[in-house]
Design a protein around this motif. Structure first.
Motif, PDB file in Angstrom:
ATOM      1  N   GLN A 133       0.807  -1.206   0.000  1.00  0.00           N
ATOM      2  CA  GLN A 133       0.000   0.000   0.000  1.00  0.00           C
ATOM      3  C   GLN A 133       0.847   1.266   0.000  1.00  0.00           C
ATOM      4  O   GLN A 133       0.498   2.261  -0.646  1.00  0.00           O
ATOM      5  N   ALA A 134       1.954   1.243   0.706  1.00  0.00           N
ATOM      6  CA  ALA A 134       2.828   2.421   0.737  1.00  0.00           C
ATOM      7  C   ALA A 134       3.356   2.731  -0.659  1.00  0.00           C
ATOM      8  O   ALA A 134       3.410   3.899  -1.079  1.00  0.00           O
TER       9      ALA A 134
ATOM     10  N   THR B  49       0.373   3.965  -2.947  1.00  0.00           N
ATOM     11  CA  THR B  49      -0.058   5.310  -2.561  1.00  0.00           C
ATOM     12  C   THR B  49       0.950   6.353  -3.029  1.00  0.00           C
ATOM     13  O   THR B  49       0.582   7.397  -3.582  1.00  0.00           O
TER      14      THR B  49
ATOM     15  N   MET C  79       2.860   3.197   5.642  1.00  0.00           N
ATOM     16  CA  MET C  79       1.902   4.265   5.330  1.00  0.00           C
ATOM     17  C   MET C  79       2.112   5.465   6.251  1.00  0.00           C
ATOM     18  O   MET C  79       1.799   6.598   5.877  1.00  0.00           O
TER      19      MET C  79
ATOM     20  N   GLU D  92       2.116   8.821   3.827  1.00  0.00           N
ATOM     21  CA  GLU D  92       1.091   9.869   3.810  1.00  0.00           C
ATOM     22  C   GLU D  92       1.634  11.251   4.191  1.00  0.00           C
ATOM     23  O   GLU D  92       1.394  12.227   3.469  1.00  0.00           O
TER      24      GLU D  92
END
Length: 393
Positions: free
Chosen positions: A247-248, A251, A286, A290
């Motif tokens: 996911q990192a 994203t 994450m 983010e």
């Protein structure tokens, strides 16, 4: 997966941040530019007269024009070529003569009497005084010949790159055009590369005095594929001792929109946060991705969005503010209504912004922003932008 170990931690600390979000600094991986790099390299190898030895590169801010010129310089340096890099501003041709001057021959200039003679002897030529712009082409041609006479003895050549070429003064461009034509006619071992905003093409291709630019091999730089971005992130983080996946990775990749400068910004800030937050754990999470993206967005506004808007006219900005009210592609007729103008009036500015690659065509009657996150920047700074358009309000 990397294991936590003193050796791995030391690598992370000593290698430093591998991402380089600064103007012209070549990143560790130059993604999505293989074709134009191959064309340039083959042009050098193919010898005088090869089409890729005269090249013009256009694109919006942040797509990597200056970075590409740095890569071309590196390639030419590796072949033993003499390289000169310049950025366009008034007096460009005179600066080129200065840098090319080798102390041989007569270049037809005089030196300001106030110049220090010792400085002249040491290589500073003071202030040039030309009797007329028409004398400059011959002067630059002579300077080019002098350098080429020397480098060609050793089997090498000369590369000159001009950045921000849309800002070149007409007399300077005429001088460069004439000198380049002279070198072509004489079959000399040289290459010229011009890079600039899209307005460079419209400015110089239609001028009878600079028709040589029409023969320059054109390359328009666009965004790169997200698959290439993801691979670049994986490789660059890995080579610095970190790993990014899952996911990192997705994203971070999607946040760039394939915009080369944003790739460097996102990678830089994620890497920096991760190295500070957990220096003993090389795995990007994450919690790193983010906030790193948020910092990258802030920097993007300062370095790309702000300067881009500063270069536009008040009506251009009004058009963009009208577009920013939509969450997606905007109808050109709706934009005209919001501006309080007829469609023909608004269409003039639509064409200007399309040519500048600030916006892009999205089908019949629709346009959208070509620069990532410009919509959000316009919304956030709308009051300030309106004040700059009409200071009285």
């Amino acid at each position: 997966m990397f294991h936590n170990s003193p050796e791995r931690t030391a690598m992370v600390r000593t290698n430093g941040n591998p991402f380089k979000p600064s103007a012209g600094h070549t990143p560790p991986l130059l993604i999505g530019r293989d074709e134009v790099i191959d064309d340039f390299t083959e042009g050098l190898d193919d010898g005088p007269g090869a089409p890729s030895r005269l090249m013009r590169i256009t694109g919006a801010r942040g797509v990597g024009k200056t970075v590409l010129l740095s890569e071309f310089t590196r390639i030419a340096d590796g072949r033993g070529w003499k390289t000169i890099r310049e950025s366009a501003s008034k007096g460009l041709a005179a600066r080129l003569v200065t840098r090319l001057h080798s102390g041989k021959g007569s270049f037809g200039f005089t030196i300001n009497p106030s110049a220090n003679i010792a400085n002249v002897a040491g290589g500073s030529l003071g202030e040039f005084h030309y009797e007329s712009p028409q004398q400059m082409p011959l002067t630059l041609s002579d300077a080019l010949r002098n350098v080429l006479d020397d480098v060609e003895k050793h089997g090498h050549g000369l590369l000159i790159t001009i950045d921000e070429a849309q800002a070149t003064d007409k007399d300077d461009m005429i001088a460069i055009a004439t000198a380049a034509q002279d070198m072509n006619t004489e079959n000399r071992n040289f290459a010229f590369v011009f890079a600039g905003l899209p307005s460079m093409s419209s400015k110089w291709l239609n001028d009878d005095a600079t028709t040589f630019m029409r023969r320059a091999e054109p390359h328009t730089l666009a965004d790169v594929s997200l698959d290439d971005v993801a691979e670049a992130f994986e490789d660059t983080f890995s080579e610095s001792g970190m790993t990014i996946a899952g996911q990192a990775l997705s994203t971070a990749t999607e946040a760039t929109y394939g915009y080369p400068f944003m790739v460097q910004l996102v990678g830089y800030h994620i890497w920096r946060l991760a190295s500070r937050r957990h220096p003993l754990d090389p795995v990007i999470s994450m919690e790193d991705a983010e906030p790193g993206i948020a910092k990258a967005l802030s920097r993007l506004g300062d370095t790309v969005h702000g300067p881009e808007l500063d270069s536009l006219s008040p009506v251009d900005k009004t058009y963009l503010l009208a577009m920013a009210q939509d969450d997606g592609p905007s109808s050109t007729s709706v934009i005209a209504n919001r501006m309080g103008k007829d469609l023909g009036y608004a269409s003039t500015y639509r064409a200007r912004l399309l040519e500048a690659q600030v916006i892009e065509d999205k089908g019949y009657g629709l346009v959208d922003f070509a620069i990532p996150y410009l919509r959000e920047y316009l919304r956030e700074h709308a009051a300030y932008i309106r004040m700059s358009i009409d200071p009285g309000n």
